[in-house]
Design a protein around this motif. Structure first.
Motif, short mmCIF file in Angstrom:
data_model
loop_
_atom_site.label_atom_id
_atom_site.label_comp_id
_atom_site.label_asym_id
_atom_site.label_seq_id
_atom_site.Cartn_x
_atom_site.Cartn_y
_atom_site.Cartn_z
N SER A 22 32.26 32.19 56.95
CA SER A 22 31.17 33.15 56.77
C SER A 22 31.65 34.58 56.98
O SER A 22 31.32 35.49 56.20
N LEU A 23 32.45 34.80 58.03
CA LEU A 23 32.95 36.14 58.30
C LEU A 23 33.90 36.62 57.21
O LEU A 23 33.85 37.78 56.79
N ARG A 24 34.76 35.73 56.74
CA ARG A 24 35.70 36.12 55.69
C ARG A 24 34.96 36.52 54.42
O ARG A 24 35.32 37.49 53.76
N GLN A 25 33.92 35.78 54.09
CA GLN A 25 33.15 36.10 52.88
C GLN A 25 32.46 37.45 53.03
O GLN A 25 32.41 38.25 52.09
N SER A 26 31.92 37.74 54.23
CA SER A 26 31.25 39.02 54.43
C SER A 26 32.23 40.18 54.43
O SER A 26 31.88 41.29 54.03
N ARG A 27 33.47 39.95 54.86
CA ARG A 27 34.47 41.02 54.90
C ARG A 27 35.08 41.29 53.52
O ARG A 27 35.35 42.42 53.16
N THR A 28 35.32 40.22 52.77
CA THR A 28 36.09 40.35 51.53
C THR A 28 35.29 40.05 50.28
O THR A 28 35.75 40.34 49.18
N GLY A 29 34.12 39.42 50.43
CA GLY A 29 33.35 39.02 49.26
C GLY A 29 33.83 37.72 48.66
O GLY A 29 33.31 37.27 47.64
N ARG A 30 34.82 37.10 49.33
CA ARG A 30 35.34 35.83 48.84
C ARG A 30 35.36 34.83 49.98
O ARG A 30 35.58 35.20 51.13
N PRO A 31 35.16 33.53 49.69
CA PRO A 31 35.17 32.51 50.75
C PRO A 31 36.57 32.31 51.31
O PRO A 31 37.55 32.67 50.69
N PRO A 73 38.18 51.80 53.08
CA PRO A 73 39.07 50.70 53.46
C PRO A 73 38.93 49.49 52.54
O PRO A 73 37.83 49.09 52.17
N ASP A 74 40.07 48.96 52.15
CA ASP A 74 40.13 47.71 51.41
C ASP A 74 40.08 46.58 52.44
O ASP A 74 41.00 46.46 53.25
N PRO A 75 39.02 45.77 52.45
CA PRO A 75 38.89 44.73 53.48
C PRO A 75 40.11 43.82 53.58
O PRO A 75 40.54 43.48 54.68
N GLU A 76 40.67 43.44 52.44
CA GLU A 76 41.83 42.56 52.46
C GLU A 76 43.02 43.25 53.11
O GLU A 76 43.78 42.64 53.86
N ARG A 77 43.18 44.53 52.83
CA ARG A 77 44.30 45.27 53.40
C ARG A 77 44.14 45.44 54.90
O ARG A 77 45.10 45.30 55.67
N VAL A 78 42.91 45.75 55.34
CA VAL A 78 42.67 45.90 56.77
C VAL A 78 42.88 44.57 57.48
O VAL A 78 43.49 44.51 58.56
N LEU A 79 42.40 43.49 56.87
CA LEU A 79 42.63 42.17 57.45
C LEU A 79 44.12 41.89 57.59
O LEU A 79 44.57 41.34 58.60
N ALA A 80 44.88 42.28 56.57
CA ALA A 80 46.32 42.04 56.61
C ALA A 80 46.98 42.83 57.73
O ALA A 80 47.87 42.32 58.43
N ILE A 81 46.54 44.08 57.92
CA ILE A 81 47.11 44.90 58.99
C ILE A 81 46.81 44.30 60.35
O ILE A 81 47.67 44.19 61.23
#
Length: 221
Positions: A212-221, A63-71
């Motif tokens: 903090s959660l966004r950084q852990s999911r995507t590697g970006r702040p 899973p691409d974290p950004e894609r899953v977040l978008a879904i």
């Protein structure tokens, strides 16, 4: 707890525009006969989310974290009744908040749920839902829909949904996993923070938690 969010995320019925700056469009009331039963809402929307992940195995294999977040953000979160859910979670302090503080609380709480549960929907292809017999009358305006979340080789997880009849259909505004109601859980946490730091303090805590959660999911702040 993570896999249980699949049903919560997919079972809530549509209520868009809670955070929009534009007025919501007018909706015609549905007659009781035309309105889908609350358990049918849970079953239908859950299956829709499951099919999204079954049709694209890359969402679960790598899973691409950004894609899953978008879904989650586009397909799941818009169907949550955030206005009522946030107000109930903030509790008695909600009416003490200004309209701007209420807007910020809803926005931060929405993002918290998106980030907290975005990973859980990757369990969708393995999950099935069983609707348990209802304990309500056709004339009731608020009901609890009781379900079991089932996955292969796992113990079933009981999940209950508090739903309210509205002019546009049944809406979920709270859910219970293994005896813990989400709204009560957050209300206790939020009350402690507000007592110590005020409403702006709670908003700040939510914003920092989301970063903090966004950084852990995507590697970006």
């Amino acid at each position: 707890m993570a896999s249980s969010f699949l049903i919560f995320a997919s079972a809530v019925s549509a209520q868009t525009g809670a955070l929009s700056a534009l007025p919501a469009p007018l909706q015609l009331a549905q007659s009781p006969a035309a309105m889908a039963a609350p358990e049918d809402v849970v079953r239908r929307v859950t299956q829709d989310v499951i099919e999204i992940f079954k049709s694209d195995r890359s969402l679960t294999q790598k899973p691409d974290p950004e894609r899953v977040l978008a879904i989650v953000n586009e397909r799941v979160m818009p169907v949550v009744n955030f206005s009522r859910m946030t107000a109930l979670s903030v509790g008695r302090y909600w009416n003490q908040a200004t309209s701007e503080q209420q807007r910020q609380l809803m926005e931060a709480f929405r993002e918290l749920l998106v980030l907290t549960y975005s990973e859980a929907v990757t369990y969708a292809p393995e999950a099935t839902i069983q609707i348990r017999p209802g304990r309500y009358l056709p004339t009731d305006d608020e009901v609890i829909v009781r379900t079991l979340l089932q996955r292969p080789s796992k113990e079933p997880i009981p999940i209950d949904y508090r739903m309210q009849r509205t002019a546009s259909g049944w809406k979920v505004y709270d859910f219970n996993v293994l005896g813990l109601w989400m709204v009560e859980h957050y209300r206790a946490q939020f009350a402690q923070i507000i007592s110590a730091r005020g409403i702006d303090g709670l908003i700040g805590v939510l914003i920092e938690k989301n970063k903090s959660l966004r950084q852990s999911r995507t590697g970006r702040p």
